[in-house]
Design a protein around this motif. Structure first.
Motif, PDB file in Angstrom:
ATOM      1  N   PRO A  12       0.801  -1.232   0.000  1.00 20.86           N
ATOM      2  CA  PRO A  12       0.000   0.000   0.000  1.00 20.86           C
ATOM      3  C   PRO A  12       0.832   1.280   0.000  1.00 20.86           C
ATOM      4  N   GLU A  13       2.018   1.241   0.598  1.00 15.88           N
ATOM      5  CA  GLU A  13       2.861   2.431   0.655  1.00 15.88           C
ATOM      6  C   GLU A  13       3.354   2.834  -0.734  1.00 15.88           C
ATOM      7  N   ALA A  14       3.289   1.932  -1.705  1.00 17.42           N
ATOM      8  CA  ALA A  14       3.759   2.215  -3.058  1.00 17.42           C
ATOM      9  C   ALA A  14       2.703   2.917  -3.903  1.00 17.42           C
ATOM     10  N   ARG A  15       1.476   3.009  -3.433  1.00 19.86           N
ATOM     11  CA  ARG A  15       0.374   3.588  -4.222  1.00 19.86           C
ATOM     12  C   ARG A  15       0.716   4.994  -4.716  1.00 19.86           C
ATOM     13  N   GLY A  16       1.251   5.841  -3.870  1.00 16.31           N
ATOM     14  CA  GLY A  16       1.589   7.212  -4.266  1.00 16.31           C
ATOM     15  C   GLY A  16       2.633   7.247  -5.361  1.00 16.31           C
ATOM     16  N   ALA A  17       3.668   6.405  -5.230  1.00 14.03           N
ATOM     17  CA  ALA A  17       4.723   6.366  -6.239  1.00 14.03           C
ATOM     18  C   ALA A  17       4.171   5.863  -7.574  1.00 14.03           C
ATOM     19  N   LEU A  18       3.284   4.883  -7.542  1.00 16.33           N
ATOM     20  CA  LEU A  18       2.686   4.372  -8.778  1.00 16.33           C
ATOM     21  C   LEU A  18       1.802   5.425  -9.430  1.00 16.33           C
ATOM     22  N   ASP A  19       1.054   6.154  -8.628  1.00 19.51           N
ATOM     23  CA  ASP A  19       0.221   7.225  -9.177  1.00 19.51           C
ATOM     24  C   ASP A  19       1.081   8.310  -9.817  1.00 19.51           C
ATOM     25  N   ASN A  20       2.170   8.676  -9.135  1.00 16.05           N
ATOM     26  CA  ASN A  20       3.082   9.680  -9.700  1.00 16.05           C
ATOM     27  C   ASN A  20       3.650   9.203 -11.028  1.00 16.05           C
ATOM     28  N   MET A  21       4.047   7.927 -11.088  1.00 16.60           N
ATOM     29  CA  MET A  21       4.591   7.373 -12.319  1.00 16.60           C
ATOM     30  C   MET A  21       3.537   7.416 -13.427  1.00 16.60           C
ATOM     31  N   ALA A  26       1.874   9.612 -18.540  1.00 17.14           N
ATOM     32  CA  ALA A  26       0.785  10.188 -19.343  1.00 17.14           C
ATOM     33  C   ALA A  26       1.209  11.545 -19.893  1.00 17.14           C
ATOM     34  N   ARG A  27       1.862  12.339 -19.064  1.00 11.87           N
ATOM     35  CA  ARG A  27       2.343  13.666 -19.499  1.00 11.87           C
ATOM     36  C   ARG A  27       3.367  13.510 -20.619  1.00 11.87           C
ATOM     37  N   GLU A  28       4.307  12.560 -20.464  1.00 16.09           N
ATOM     38  CA  GLU A  28       5.329  12.317 -21.481  1.00 16.09           C
ATOM     39  C   GLU A  28       4.696  11.890 -22.803  1.00 16.09           C
ATOM     40  N   ASN A  32      -3.933  13.465 -21.687  1.00 22.08           N
ATOM     41  CA  ASN A  32      -4.487  14.334 -20.645  1.00 22.08           C
ATOM     42  C   ASN A  32      -5.164  13.500 -19.560  1.00 22.08           C
ATOM     43  N   LEU A  33      -4.356  12.894 -18.704  1.00 22.65           N
ATOM     44  CA  LEU A  33      -4.854  12.094 -17.592  1.00 22.65           C
ATOM     45  C   LEU A  33      -5.057  13.026 -16.408  1.00 22.65           C
ATOM     46  N   LYS A  34      -6.186  12.916 -15.754  1.00 23.11           N
ATOM     47  CA  LYS A  34      -6.470  13.794 -14.616  1.00 23.11           C
ATOM     48  C   LYS A  34      -6.907  12.967 -13.413  1.00 23.11           C
ATOM     49  N   GLN A  35      -6.870  13.569 -12.256  1.00 19.29           N
ATOM     50  CA  GLN A  35      -7.338  12.907 -11.041  1.00 19.29           C
ATOM     51  C   GLN A  35      -8.822  12.618 -11.196  1.00 19.29           C
ATOM     52  N   GLY A  36      -9.253  11.461 -10.734  1.00 27.30           N
ATOM     53  CA  GLY A  36     -10.677  11.132 -10.781  1.00 27.30           C
ATOM     54  C   GLY A  36     -11.071  10.460 -12.079  1.00 27.30           C
ATOM     55  N   TYR A  37     -12.213  10.817 -12.594  1.00 28.67           N
ATOM     56  CA  TYR A  37     -12.821  10.166 -13.759  1.00 28.67           C
ATOM     57  C   TYR A  37     -12.063  10.473 -15.044  1.00 28.67           C
ATOM     58  N   SER A  43      -9.550   3.457 -24.768  1.00 38.44           N
ATOM     59  CA  SER A  43      -8.870   2.277 -24.229  1.00 38.44           C
ATOM     60  C   SER A  43      -7.417   2.265 -24.679  1.00 38.44           C
ATOM     61  N   ARG A  44      -7.193   2.706 -25.896  1.00 43.03           N
ATOM     62  CA  ARG A  44      -5.833   2.747 -26.440  1.00 43.03           C
ATOM     63  C   ARG A  44      -4.942   3.683 -25.617  1.00 43.03           C
ATOM     64  N   GLU A  45      -5.456   4.876 -25.297  1.00 41.85           N
ATOM     65  CA  GLU A  45      -4.671   5.830 -24.501  1.00 41.85           C
ATOM     66  C   GLU A  45      -4.368   5.262 -23.118  1.00 41.85           C
ATOM     67  N   ASN A  46      -5.378   4.685 -22.479  1.00 43.81           N
ATOM     68  CA  ASN A  46      -5.163   4.091 -21.162  1.00 43.81           C
ATOM     69  C   ASN A  46      -4.187   2.928 -21.243  1.00 43.81           C
ATOM     70  N   GLY A  47      -4.276   2.145 -22.309  1.00 41.73           N
ATOM     71  CA  GLY A  47      -3.367   1.021 -22.495  1.00 41.73           C
ATOM     72  C   GLY A  47      -1.928   1.455 -22.681  1.00 41.73           C
ATOM     73  N   TYR A  48      -1.742   2.563 -23.409  1.00 35.82           N
ATOM     74  CA  TYR A  48      -0.389   3.099 -23.579  1.00 35.82           C
ATOM     75  C   TYR A  48       0.226   3.438 -22.217  1.00 35.82           C
ATOM     76  N   VAL A  49      -0.543   4.109 -21.386  1.00 35.56           N
ATOM     77  CA  VAL A  49      -0.020   4.504 -20.072  1.00 35.56           C
ATOM     78  C   VAL A  49       0.345   3.262 -19.266  1.00 35.56           C
ATOM     79  N   GLY A  50      -0.564   2.292 -19.200  1.00 37.36           N
ATOM     80  CA  GLY A  50      -0.293   1.067 -18.444  1.00 37.36           C
ATOM     81  C   GLY A  50       0.887   0.296 -19.005  1.00 37.36           C
TER      82      GLY A  50
END
Length: 68
Positions: A12-21, A26-28, A32-37, A43-50
């Motif tokens: 659980p302590e890694a959650r913040g680091a994973l979110d930052n990554m 996404a920025r790189e 345009n990934l934002k907090q929340g929804y 799906s393609r954009e989300n897949g690229y980030v993952g």
């Protein structure tokens, strides 16, 4: 029975680091990934980030194992 970890983090302590990554990647990628929804992203954009998150984590693990 299938393993249903979902989006839970094993450490659980890694959650913040994973979110930052996630937001950094996404920025790189110019996504345009934002907090929340983020239902407006494809799906393609989300897949690229993952996918890039996994790629970067593998690179970091390889560097750690090689002692660099």
């Amino acid at each position: 029975m299938a393993n249903s970890n979902g989006n839970r983090t094993n450490i659980p302590e890694a959650r913040g680091a994973l979110d930052n990554m996630k937001f950094e990647i996404a920025r790189e990628l110019g996504i345009n990934l934002k907090q929340g929804y983020n239902g407006d992203l494809t799906s393609r954009e989300n897949g690229y980030v993952g996918g890039y998150m996994v790629k970067r984590m593998i690179e970091q693990a390889e560097q750690q194992m090689s002692g660099k």
